[in-house]
Design a protein around this motif. Structure first.
Motif, PDB file in Angstrom:
ATOM      1  N   LEU A 186       0.825  -1.204   0.000  1.00 31.25           N
ATOM      2  CA  LEU A 186       0.000   0.000   0.000  1.00 31.25           C
ATOM      3  C   LEU A 186       0.862   1.258   0.000  1.00 31.25           C
ATOM      4  N   THR A 187       1.935   1.246   0.790  1.00 29.28           N
ATOM      5  CA  THR A 187       2.827   2.404   0.846  1.00 29.28           C
ATOM      6  C   THR A 187       3.478   2.661  -0.505  1.00 29.28           C
ATOM      7  N   ALA A 188       3.947   1.589  -1.150  1.00 27.89           N
ATOM      8  CA  ALA A 188       4.575   1.739  -2.465  1.00 27.89           C
ATOM      9  C   ALA A 188       3.572   2.249  -3.493  1.00 27.89           C
ATOM     10  N   ALA A 189       2.337   1.756  -3.422  1.00 27.22           N
ATOM     11  CA  ALA A 189       1.320   2.203  -4.373  1.00 27.22           C
ATOM     12  C   ALA A 189       1.013   3.687  -4.198  1.00 27.22           C
ATOM     13  N   VAL A 190       0.873   4.130  -2.960  1.00 27.56           N
ATOM     14  CA  VAL A 190       0.596   5.549  -2.695  1.00 27.56           C
ATOM     15  C   VAL A 190       1.762   6.417  -3.162  1.00 27.56           C
ATOM     16  N   TYR A 191       2.986   5.956  -2.897  1.00 25.24           N
ATOM     17  CA  TYR A 191       4.156   6.726  -3.326  1.00 25.24           C
ATOM     18  C   TYR A 191       4.237   6.789  -4.846  1.00 25.24           C
ATOM     19  N   GLY A 192       3.900   5.681  -5.520  1.00 27.27           N
ATOM     20  CA  GLY A 192       3.898   5.687  -6.972  1.00 27.27           C
ATOM     21  C   GLY A 192       2.890   6.666  -7.541  1.00 27.27           C
ATOM     22  N   LEU A 193       1.690   6.717  -6.953  1.00 27.51           N
ATOM     23  CA  LEU A 193       0.685   7.687  -7.391  1.00 27.51           C
ATOM     24  C   LEU A 193       1.161   9.117  -7.172  1.00 27.51           C
ATOM     25  N   HIS A 194       1.851   9.336  -6.059  1.00 27.83           N
ATOM     26  CA  HIS A 194       2.397  10.671  -5.794  1.00 27.83           C
ATOM     27  C   HIS A 194       3.415  11.063  -6.863  1.00 27.83           C
ATOM     28  N   LEU A 195       4.274  10.123  -7.274  1.00 29.65           N
ATOM     29  CA  LEU A 195       5.254  10.417  -8.309  1.00 29.65           C
ATOM     30  C   LEU A 195       4.577  10.727  -9.637  1.00 29.65           C
ATOM     31  N   VAL A 196       3.520   9.997  -9.951  1.00 26.21           N
ATOM     32  CA  VAL A 196       2.798  10.250 -11.201  1.00 26.21           C
ATOM     33  C   VAL A 196       2.179  11.645 -11.190  1.00 26.21           C
ATOM     34  N   GLN A 197       1.639  12.053 -10.052  1.00 25.46           N
ATOM     35  CA  GLN A 197       1.003  13.360  -9.960  1.00 25.46           C
ATOM     36  C   GLN A 197       2.012  14.500 -10.072  1.00 25.46           C
ATOM     37  N   THR A 198       3.235  14.287  -9.586  1.00 26.70           N
ATOM     38  CA  THR A 198       4.249  15.339  -9.692  1.00 26.70           C
ATOM     39  C   THR A 198       4.650  15.586 -11.134  1.00 26.70           C
ATOM     40  N   ASN A 199       4.596  14.527 -11.965  1.00 28.56           N
ATOM     41  CA  ASN A 199       4.837  14.651 -13.413  1.00 28.56           C
ATOM     42  C   ASN A 199       6.197  15.272 -13.710  1.00 28.56           C
ATOM     43  N   ASN A 200       7.211  14.848 -12.955  1.00 29.48           N
ATOM     44  CA  ASN A 200       8.569  15.329 -13.193  1.00 29.48           C
ATOM     45  C   ASN A 200       9.238  14.483 -14.271  1.00 29.48           C
ATOM     46  N   ASN A 201      10.157  15.100 -14.990  1.00 30.07           N
ATOM     47  CA  ASN A 201      10.896  14.366 -16.016  1.00 30.07           C
ATOM     48  C   ASN A 201      11.880  13.396 -15.360  1.00 30.07           C
ATOM     49  N   GLY A 202      12.034  12.239 -15.956  1.00 29.37           N
ATOM     50  CA  GLY A 202      13.019  11.287 -15.480  1.00 29.37           C
ATOM     51  C   GLY A 202      12.551  10.375 -14.372  1.00 29.37           C
ATOM     52  N   ILE A 203      11.245  10.383 -14.044  1.00 29.32           N
ATOM     53  CA  ILE A 203      10.772   9.530 -12.951  1.00 29.32           C
ATOM     54  C   ILE A 203      10.032   8.310 -13.466  1.00 29.32           C
ATOM     55  N   THR A 204       9.985   8.124 -14.769  1.00 32.62           N
ATOM     56  CA  THR A 204       9.239   6.989 -15.313  1.00 32.62           C
ATOM     57  C   THR A 204       9.797   5.675 -14.802  1.00 32.62           C
ATOM     58  N   GLY A 205      11.122   5.539 -14.826  1.00 32.68           N
ATOM     59  CA  GLY A 205      11.742   4.321 -14.330  1.00 32.68           C
ATOM     60  C   GLY A 205      11.472   4.095 -12.862  1.00 32.68           C
ATOM     61  N   VAL A 206      11.482   5.175 -12.075  1.00 32.23           N
ATOM     62  CA  VAL A 206      11.209   5.047 -10.644  1.00 32.23           C
ATOM     63  C   VAL A 206       9.777   4.595 -10.418  1.00 32.23           C
ATOM     64  N   VAL A 207       8.841   5.123 -11.193  1.00 40.54           N
ATOM     65  CA  VAL A 207       7.439   4.722 -11.074  1.00 40.54           C
ATOM     66  C   VAL A 207       7.284   3.242 -11.394  1.00 40.54           C
TER      67      VAL A 207
END
Length: 551
Positions: free
Chosen positions: A374-395
């Motif tokens: 659940l924590t990883a899923a929430v963090y992944g959604l947060h990364l998607v919402q930030t929409n920063n360049n270069g985070i696709t691999g992290v997501v």
């Protein structure tokens, strides 16, 4: 020999050959998996401060030194004697420069990454010596392979990954020497490798192994062959320290033995003071294996007559106590504890597989895996919402982790032992994807990027010195090909007035405003970084000394 006895002997040989083949296959497979994880995107990000920049520069000076200069024995840093740490790893990096043809981040990190990868099958060998079956040894090696701090720090051009590898090698020789005292030569060589890597830290690991031998196999201390082999193997380390003393005398003792080693035990060096629970918080990065290892340590307490239980209790207990009591705390100091935790986790997983069908699995394991998912899923959604360049691999890495933990939680709840395979494979894939992104070295985000700034400095005339305030960046000096000399904020004014015309000062906006240098002609050469050039004595005189004071 009768026909029946001959048949039985041939059958035993065939079984032994199959076991030897399968064990060799596991060793090769573990090494291939480890080297792939340890080297993916190894040079994709620049070197970081402090240790990587220093190790890389010392190795470069060894590499470019003329033949016969003995820089490999008496290394230098920017032309001055380097007495911080023994130069074993630095020499390995210099060899990587030589065979690679250039001093880059990849060649600087490769020796440490290779040793870290080698430590995985070595730990499997240790487990085979400790456990009655191969299963817990294999599980321990896989836990070690998929522990984030182990691989991440092992990939860096630092000393701790090499120290951990040599510690595992020494332990393997200790276990082998219980049956054949000739392996004590390997113990001495392992101690030499540890001491020549990190000095007093190697002696600490050696003392812990000695405590294990005293508890588990005290008869070794009564063997003359053991002491002869140990002494002979320790000769390289003794010879190196003797050579340093003969050349530098008290300077070597004050710097290498005191300021950089012993003093860190009872006094804080470079403001690295942390609370007693600092390493516990750092070890949370090894979840979920930390929870499994804690279960294994509890199991070891119940099975303390066995060698594996004694080892993990001594290794983890004494090492964690030692680094916790030290006044200077750096998060990579705790790295050598992970082999002991991996052995404990391997024993716990093997014990779980052997449980009767009616005996339930620990419920908090399933709940913990669900919480991590659940924590990883929430963090992944947060990364998607930030929409920063270069985070696709992290997501993608976070999504793999969330899926892995979710499936493991479901299988744990159903009492399905296949959760172990899912957990290993999913964690490995998550780490591989994560290391494929620049985010694996997240400390680089804490300061300005060094590569574009180093390119600017590299184009400046060598006769024009460069200063930086308020903190030194060894990686910047490495990439610039010259020493970017540090200046504290308190001494920046005096250094400015004493510097010759043409000197350059790298200042962040805060330091620039505090020194009231805004009126000087400067230009931005990086995010929040300004280069100010001293043009002439007339310009220097135009700035009153009263204005050039920290605010």
């Amino acid at each position: 020999m009768s026909r029946q006895a001959f048949a039985w002997d041939r059958a035993r040989q065939r079984v032994r050959q199959r076991l030897d083949w399968s064990e060799g296959a596991w060793i090769v497979g573990l090494f291939i998996a480890a080297i792939a994880l340890a080297t993916v995107n190894l040079g994709g990000v620049p070197l970081r401060d402090w240790d990587e920049g220093i190790v890389a520069q010392v190795a470069r000076e060894i590499w470019i030194a003329p033949s016969g200069s003995q820089h490999w024995l008496f290394p230098t840093l920017w032309g001055k004697p380097y007495l911080n740490k023994p130069p074993l790893v630095h020499n390995l990096v210099a060899l990587a420069y030589r065979f690679g043809g250039s001093a880059t981040a990849w060649t600087a990190r490769f020796p440490g990454a290779l040793l870290t990868a080698l430590s995985v099958p070595l730990l499997y060998g240790v487990g085979c010596e400790l456990f009655p079956t191969r299963r817990p040894a294999l599980l321990a090696a896989l836990v070690y392979l998929t522990t984030l701090p182990v691989i991440r720090h092992g990939r860096l051009a630092m000393l701790d990954g090499a120290l951990t590898c040599f510690a595992i090698l020494t332990l393997w020789c200790v276990l082998r020497s219980r049956r054949d005292a000739r392996w004590s030569l390997g113990i001495g060589l392992g101690l030499s490798l540890m001491v020549l890597t990190k000095g007093i830290a190697g002696l600490l690991v050696g003392a812990i192994l000695g405590a294990f031998v005293l508890w588990d196999t005290p008869r070794l201390f009564l063997s003359l062959s053991f002491w002869c082999g140990l002494t002979l193997g320790s000769a390289p380390a003794i010879a190196w320290y003797a050579a340093q003393w003969s050349r530098y005398a008290e300077t070597f003792a004050e710097t290498a033995l005191w300021a950089q080693s012993a003093e860190r035990i009872w006094s804080t060096v470079d403001e690295h003071a942390e609370p007693p629970w600092f390493y516990l918080l750092q070890m949370l990065r090894s979840l979920p294996w930390l929870v499994v290892a804690a279960w294994g340590l509890n199991l070891a307490g119940r099975e303390h007559p066995w060698s594996w239980a004694r080892l993990v209790m001594v290794w983890c207990g004494l090492y964690f106590t030692a680094v916790t009591l030290m006044s200077t705390k750096l998060y990579w100091y705790v790295l050598p504890i992970y082999p002991g935790l991996a052995l404990a986790a391997g024993a716990a997983l093997a014990d779980l597989e052997c449980r009767p069908a009616a005996q339930p699995y620990p419920k908090f394991w399933a709940l913990g895996a669900a919480g991590l998912s659940l924590t990883a899923a929430v963090y992944g959604l947060h990364l998607v919402q930030t929409n920063n360049n270069g985070i696709t691999g992290v997501v993608i890495a976070v999504a793999c982790l969330a899926l892995t933990q979710g499936m493991s939680a479901l299988l744990l709840w159903r009492r399905d032992p296949q959760f172990i395979a899912i957990l290993f494979w999913g964690t490995y894939v998550s780490l591989f994807v994560f290391f494929s992104t620049p985010a694996w070295l997240w400390e680089l985000e804490e300061a300005f990027p060094v590569l574009p700034v180093a390119a600017e400095i590299h184009n400046l005339p060598v006769s024009e010195p460069v200063y930086i305030a308020p903190k030194e960046r060894p990686s910047l000096s490495f990439y610039s090909g010259r020493r970017v000399m540090p200046v504290s904020a308190d001494n920046a004014c005096e250094r400015w007035h004493a510097a010759e015309a043409g000197s350059h000062f790298l200042l962040d906006p805060e330091t620039l405003a505090a020194l009231q240098f805004e009126s000087l002609p400067g230009r931005e050469i990086g995010p929040k970084l300004v280069m100010v050039r001293k043009l002439s004595a007339v310009e220097d005189a135009s700035i009153p000394v009263a204005q050039c004071q920290p605010g």
